[in-house]
Scaffold this active site. Structure first.
Site, mmCIF file in Angstrom:
data_model
loop_
_atom_site.group_PDB
_atom_site.id
_atom_site.type_symbol
_atom_site.label_atom_id
_atom_site.label_comp_id
_atom_site.label_asym_id
_atom_site.label_seq_id
_atom_site.Cartn_x
_atom_site.Cartn_y
_atom_site.Cartn_z
ATOM 1 N N HIS A 191 88.425 15.830 33.074
ATOM 2 C CA HIS A 191 88.060 15.770 34.493
ATOM 3 C C HIS A 191 86.962 16.763 34.851
ATOM 4 C CE1 HIS A 191 91.607 13.222 34.716
ATOM 5 N NE2 HIS A 191 90.899 12.639 35.658
ATOM 6 N N ARG A 298 89.672 9.685 43.777
ATOM 7 C CA ARG A 298 90.649 10.539 43.066
ATOM 8 C C ARG A 298 91.173 11.594 44.047
ATOM 9 N NH1 ARG A 298 86.849 9.918 38.552
ATOM 10 N NH2 ARG A 298 88.002 9.309 36.690
ATOM 11 N N ARG A 334 93.364 6.099 45.242
ATOM 12 C CA ARG A 334 94.330 6.276 44.160
ATOM 13 C C ARG A 334 95.276 7.398 44.579
ATOM 14 N NH1 ARG A 334 93.268 8.172 38.521
ATOM 15 N NH2 ARG A 334 92.491 10.085 39.395
ATOM 16 N N GLU A 433 96.330 1.891 32.552
ATOM 17 C CA GLU A 433 95.764 2.960 31.714
ATOM 18 C C GLU A 433 96.754 3.428 30.653
ATOM 19 O OE1 GLU A 433 94.530 6.206 34.246
ATOM 20 O OE2 GLU A 433 96.300 6.078 35.504
ATOM 21 N N ASN A 456 89.652 5.863 30.692
ATOM 22 C CA ASN A 456 89.664 7.249 30.208
ATOM 23 C C ASN A 456 91.012 7.558 29.582
ATOM 24 O OD1 ASN A 456 87.225 7.317 31.479
ATOM 25 N ND2 ASN A 456 87.985 8.353 33.309
ATOM 26 N N ASP A 457 92.069 7.134 30.265
ATOM 27 C CA ASP A 457 93.400 7.337 29.713
ATOM 28 C C ASP A 457 93.777 6.261 28.716
ATOM 29 O OD1 ASP A 457 94.464 9.757 30.752
ATOM 30 O OD2 ASP A 457 94.439 8.827 32.731
ATOM 31 N N ARG A 467 91.848 13.266 25.353
ATOM 32 C CA ARG A 467 90.504 13.118 25.919
ATOM 33 C C ARG A 467 89.800 14.442 26.177
ATOM 34 N NH1 ARG A 467 92.104 10.679 31.894
ATOM 35 N NH2 ARG A 467 90.138 11.437 32.686
ATOM 36 N N CYS A 504 87.749 1.418 36.503
ATOM 37 C CA CYS A 504 87.237 2.641 37.118
ATOM 38 C C CYS A 504 87.125 3.782 36.120
ATOM 39 C CB CYS A 504 88.085 3.036 38.321
ATOM 40 S SG CYS A 504 89.801 3.316 37.890
HETATM 41 C C1 PEP Z 1 91.066 6.700 33.885
HETATM 42 O O1 PEP Z 1 92.024 7.184 33.291
HETATM 43 O O2 PEP Z 1 90.231 5.952 33.359
HETATM 44 C C2 PEP Z 1 90.845 7.032 35.310
HETATM 45 C C3 PEP Z 1 89.895 6.443 35.994
HETATM 46 O O3 PEP Z 1 91.616 8.000 35.864
HETATM 47 P P1 PEP Z 1 91.397 9.561 35.552
HETATM 48 O O4 PEP Z 1 90.093 9.709 34.816
HETATM 49 O O5 PEP Z 1 91.377 10.271 36.848
HETATM 50 O O6 PEP Z 1 92.578 9.899 34.699
HETATM 51 MG MG MG Z 2 93.606 8.100 34.390
#
Ligand code: PEP
Ligand code: MG
Length: 576
Positions: A191, A298, A334, A433, A456-457, A467, A504
């Site tokens: 993040h 977020r 979210r 995710e 991302n997750d 990550r 996203c």
């Molecule tokens: C993701 O996991 O792709 C996502 C958009 O949420 P975050 O990056 O905030 O975990």
């Molecule tokens: Mg996520």
């Protein structure tokens, strides 16, 4: 001149002086306070002392268990420092007299103590300097955690070098003062890296030895697109990068022509292009870049860098502002996604061995319905001001989704009882995710209005690659065949159930992957605002049929690298 290689976290070039944040260095700002603030400042100080005492006792217990009682007794001296009446009284009396923030006063008193102790002849007392220093830093850390101030107080434009930066540190950075940052550790979709894209500053993470090799005031070139940092460049290298900066501007101008146009393929398929935001302040920039709406807000960043949890009214005002500003376009809020690499100073989370696999996101909210409901009521209240949708993070199965919806129903009932209007038909979606959700997308699709794929997750969980860990960043592959198959499964299940599906995660803003995602049938792309013009340009350069063929061929390939190379090649063809 030396070159350091890291992970490209946020593209762009920045040239300027370094400012190294040492691991244990605290920037303690001096702030004038009013007479009325004094009791609160005293309370913060007392809470920091209590918290520090608790930490030392826990540490002492652990050491007694692991190493023995004698070793643990060393910490008795630390506890004595915490009870030192002279020190405590000096802080309080100076606070009353000088009327500046307690963290600043404490840091000044601490410096004085350390200075005095280190000059004492007596060897025993001299050794106590280390104790005072250690306990003092703990107190200061706890104080600053409560009274967050730091990077936002920089006075001149710098490139920040740090061992690590938390997402809340990054969120507190002042764009006008921090032109780029470089960290020793971290991954591309941590993040902290995501926040850099929102701030639109270049960032290189996972450099390994940045804090060892770079000193404050060294001149740096940060190339965020290549993941490169050059320390004290010679004149020739500086010249090359200045030209490169110009070239990047030229490329960006090519795409700017598409920013206000719809994202429609050459054969007429309309795609929705939205932006991701972390804070309401980003809304004007998002509009400038041509976003149609917001596909991921977020909200957890709203809980950071402040004292206490936000009230329902504060949430409501923030969501109302975003909804109003973006109207008639949609805004997907979210719900709180705390944990993983995001923490709040005002809410103590238990230490977890594997925070990303632990008490996080919807799991935390379901266990804390009172905190969750404050946010849900505020989202519902704001839903009358624009086109708001709501989605839950990290849903892993149907029961979790139903539990969340049950709490949402309770929040609705509470508003009804208070006679407060809200949009009864607000669309509720689930982030997909977690691999279990991706595999059961057909089941989940029956009970939501939309999906948003959080790659991302999804990538970290399906490939078992943290990550945020730079050591295994080479394994974090959005193009891994397993990831593409999961995405296909989610999109197909959504369409079969008649719901729309967006993405996203950062993957949706990767220019070379847009063609594959388009071909797989994604309806909505939500991304860091700065890449929107380029993504629109790409979508407008291709037909859906071509994209479908590219996606099909990509799915037939065997490795992440093959798919990455293939998609780069196709993008070059499309863009000429
Ligand atoms: C993701 O996991 O792709 C996502 C958009 O949420 P975050 O990056 O905030 O975990
Ligand atoms: Mg996520």
């Amino acid at each position: 001149m030396i070159q350091l290689k890291g992970i490209a976290a946020a593209a762009g070039i920045s040239i300027g002086p370094a400012y190294r944040l040492d691991k244990e260095e605290f920037i303690v700002p001096k702030q004038q306070i009013s007479q009325g603030d004094i009791p609160l400042q005293i309370q913060l100080f007392e809470e920091a002392l209590i918290q520090t005492r608790r930490e030392i006792i826990d540490l002492q217990k652990k050491i007694a268990k692991d190493m023995g009682q004698d070793e643990a007794e060393i910490f008795d001296a630390h506890l004595l420092v915490l009870e030192d009446r002279m020190l405590i009284e000096e802080v309080i009396s100076r606070l009353k007299k000088e009327q500046v923030n307690v963290a600043y006063i404490f840091s000044e008193v601490l410096k004085k103590y350390i200075n005095v102790f280190s000059k004492i002849e007596d060897e025993y007392l001299k050794e106590r300097t280390a104790d005072v220093n250690d306990v003092g830093r703990r107190i200061l850390r706890n104080l600053l955690g409560k009274e967050r101030k730091g990077l936002e107080d920089l006075k001149e434009k710098v490139i920040v070098i740090a061992h690590d930066l938390s997402p809340s540190d990054t969120a507190a950075m002042h764009k006008q003062k921090v032109s780029a940052f470089v960290t020793d550790i971290g991954g591309k979709t941590s993040h902290t890296a995501i926040m850099a894209k929102s701030l639109e500053i270049p960032a290189v993470v996972g450099v390994g030895e940045a804090t060892l090799k770079i000193k404050t005031n060294d001149i740096l070139i940060v190339d965020g697109g290549m993941g490169m940092v050059i320390v004290n460049p010679d004149a020739e290298t500086l010249g090359i990068y200045q030209q490169e900066e110009e070239k990047l501007k030229g490329i960006a101008e090519r795409f700017v022509s598409a920013k206000s146009l719809p994202a429609v393929t050459r054969d007429g398929k309309i795609i929705e292009i939205n932006a991701n935001i972390e804070l309401p302040d980003e809304v004007p920039a998002v509009k400038l870049h041509g976003a149609q709406g917001i596909g991921l807000y977020r909200t957890e960043f709203f809980y950071m860098n402040r004292k206490g949890l936000p009230s329902e009214e504060e949430h409501y005002q923030a969501y109302k502002y975003v909804a109003d500003q973006m109207r008639p376009y949609s805004v997907v809020i979210r719900t709180l996604d705390l944990g993983g690499d995001k923490f709040l100073s005002q809410f103590e989370m238990p230490a977890q061995m594997q925070p990303f696999l632990g008490w996080r996101a919807i799991r935390f909210c379901l266990a804390q319905p009172d905190i969750f409901k404050v946010q849900l009521r505020a989202i519902l209240r704001a839903s009358v001001h624009g086109n708001l949708k709501l989605m839950y993070p990290m849903i892993s199965g149907l029961e979790e989704l139903r539990q969340a919806n049950k709490i949402l129903d309770e929040a609705k009932e509470e508003l009804k009882a208070r006679g407060i209007p809200f949009n009864k038909d607000i669309e509720v979606g689930a982030m997909i995710e977690v691999p279990s959700a991706a595999m059961t997308a057909d089941i989940l699709a029956r009970e939501v209005s939309f999906f948003s794929i959080g790659t991302n997750d999804l990538i970290q969980y399906s490939l078992a690659v943290d990550r945020t860990n730079e050591k295994i960043a080479y394994l974090y592959e959005p193009t891994h065949p397993a990831v593409l198959r999961l995405i296909k499964n989610i999109i197909d299940a959504a369409h079969k159930a008649g719901i729309w599906v967006g993405m996203c995660g950062e993957m949706s803003g990767e220019p070379s992957l847009v063609l594959i995602l388009l071909g797989l049938g994604l309806d909505e792309f939500s991304m860091p605002a700065s890449v929107i013009p380029e993504v629109k340009y790409i979508i407008r350069s291709i037909t859906l049929k071509q994209a479908q063929r590219i996606a099909k061929e990509a799915l037939s390939l065997s490795t992440g690298r093959e798919i990455a190379e293939f998609s780069q090649e196709k993008l070059r063809e499309v863009l000429g």
